[in-house]
Design a protein around this motif. Sequence first.
Motif, short mmCIF file in Angstrom:
data_model
loop_
_atom_site.label_atom_id
_atom_site.label_comp_id
_atom_site.label_asym_id
_atom_site.label_seq_id
_atom_site.Cartn_x
_atom_site.Cartn_y
_atom_site.Cartn_z
N ARG A 29 38.09 39.36 51.11
CA ARG A 29 37.53 39.38 49.76
C ARG A 29 36.90 40.74 49.50
N VAL A 30 37.25 41.34 48.37
CA VAL A 30 36.66 42.61 47.96
C VAL A 30 36.15 42.46 46.53
N ALA A 31 35.16 43.27 46.18
CA ALA A 31 34.58 43.19 44.83
C ALA A 31 34.25 44.58 44.32
N GLY A 32 34.34 44.74 43.01
CA GLY A 32 33.97 45.99 42.37
C GLY A 32 32.78 45.79 41.45
N LEU A 33 31.92 46.80 41.37
CA LEU A 33 30.77 46.79 40.47
C LEU A 33 30.97 47.88 39.42
N PHE A 34 30.80 47.52 38.14
CA PHE A 34 31.01 48.46 37.06
C PHE A 34 29.83 48.41 36.09
N THR A 35 29.47 49.57 35.55
CA THR A 35 28.30 49.63 34.67
C THR A 35 28.59 49.09 33.28
N LYS A 52 42.14 47.63 40.94
CA LYS A 52 43.10 46.53 40.88
C LYS A 52 44.38 46.87 41.64
N ALA A 53 44.88 48.10 41.44
CA ALA A 53 46.10 48.51 42.13
C ALA A 53 45.90 48.53 43.64
N MET A 54 44.74 48.98 44.08
CA MET A 54 44.42 49.00 45.51
C MET A 54 44.41 47.58 46.08
N ALA A 55 43.76 46.67 45.39
CA ALA A 55 43.67 45.28 45.86
C ALA A 55 45.05 44.64 45.96
N GLU A 56 45.89 44.90 44.96
CA GLU A 56 47.23 44.32 44.98
C GLU A 56 48.07 44.92 46.11
N ALA A 57 47.95 46.23 46.31
CA ALA A 57 48.73 46.89 47.36
C ALA A 57 48.34 46.40 48.75
N GLN A 58 47.06 46.11 48.94
CA GLN A 58 46.58 45.70 50.25
C GLN A 58 46.55 44.18 50.43
N GLY A 59 46.81 43.45 49.35
CA GLY A 59 46.79 41.99 49.44
C GLY A 59 45.40 41.40 49.54
N PHE A 60 44.41 42.08 48.95
CA PHE A 60 43.03 41.59 48.99
C PHE A 60 42.81 40.50 47.94
N ASN A 61 41.82 39.67 48.19
CA ASN A 61 41.33 38.71 47.20
C ASN A 61 40.23 39.42 46.42
N ALA A 62 40.54 39.87 45.21
CA ALA A 62 39.64 40.78 44.49
C ALA A 62 38.91 40.10 43.33
N SER A 63 37.67 40.54 43.11
CA SER A 63 36.89 40.13 41.95
C SER A 63 36.07 41.33 41.52
N TYR A 64 35.43 41.21 40.36
CA TYR A 64 34.60 42.33 39.91
C TYR A 64 33.49 41.82 38.99
N LEU A 65 32.45 42.64 38.88
CA LEU A 65 31.33 42.35 37.98
C LEU A 65 31.20 43.49 36.99
N GLU A 66 31.03 43.16 35.71
CA GLU A 66 30.84 44.14 34.66
C GLU A 66 29.38 44.19 34.23
#
Length: 321
Positions: A29-35, A52-66
């Motif tokens: 699981r990976v997550a991104g933080l954005f302002t 997003k492209a990185m997560a798809e390329a590596q097969g990560f389970n990605a989420s993010y917070l805005e």
Amino acid sequence: MKTNAFLATLAAGALALASAAAAQDAPPRVAGLFTQTVTQGSWDVAGYAGFKAMAEAQGFNASYLEHVTYESAPAALRQLASDGVAMIIAHSSGYSAAIKEVAPSFPDTQFVLYSYEGSTDGLKNYSAWSVDWDEYGFVLGVLAASASKSGHIAVIGGEPIPSAERTMEFIKKGAAYVDPAVTVETAYVGSFSDVARAKEIATGLIARGADFLIPSADTADAGIQQAADEEGALTIGSYSDQSAAYPNAVMTSTVMNFAKSYGEIGAEFTAKTLGDKIVTENLASSGWTLSQPFQHVDAAVEAKVFAVIDELKAGKIDLYK
């Protein structure tokens, strides 16, 4: 009864092992933080595309917070790490203090910052892909001063975070490198999202004689670029090609190579080589560039700017004299 109890214990053990195996096989699981939002503006939109492209390329389970403010960042980081997120990427230099506060409590989580970082404080679970904002600012100063006819340029930032302060300092150096007599005005919107306030400030600067505006306020950049487009001043696109949005005013755009940076972050996480490291992104590393051809100026301006870029890549200009 003893046989039934033994079988029940055996079944429970098998279920636990199966659950553990499933957890091991699950993608990290990976997550991104954005302002700001990842659907408007330039900085977060382009950064999210790289994430997003990185997560798809590596097969990560990605989420993010805005809309994660710098004040709320420690709580957000703690919550994500407590929930089992294996890597958290924070897309702003303003998150540095929060990461350094939280990371020591979660040694099994890798924290990564994209933008600017001076030191990881020796943390084994903290890395940064740090843009050379000194070089970046210097080039912006060179191009603005080269294109200005009035000898009066202006820089408008969002908030005085480390990357913004360094960029402004070196914009002044770059402008003076081209024209020692150039006037460089600076201002802050006080927000990364107040488009109306940014436009008001930009309009006032144009009225005072600035004919080239450098936007550095994320979503609020739109107000600066709108003012330039309407009032006959020149400006630039920020972090991605924005020439189509402001055709009367955008001379060129800075284009950050988010795909490269985020791709490296993902690959290093998978290879387990993250931690206590700073990777510098600059012109020489193909971390960013300027879109071509330049618009609304003589071809000599573009030639002058790229001559300076070539000298910077070759180490022929000392930014710290």
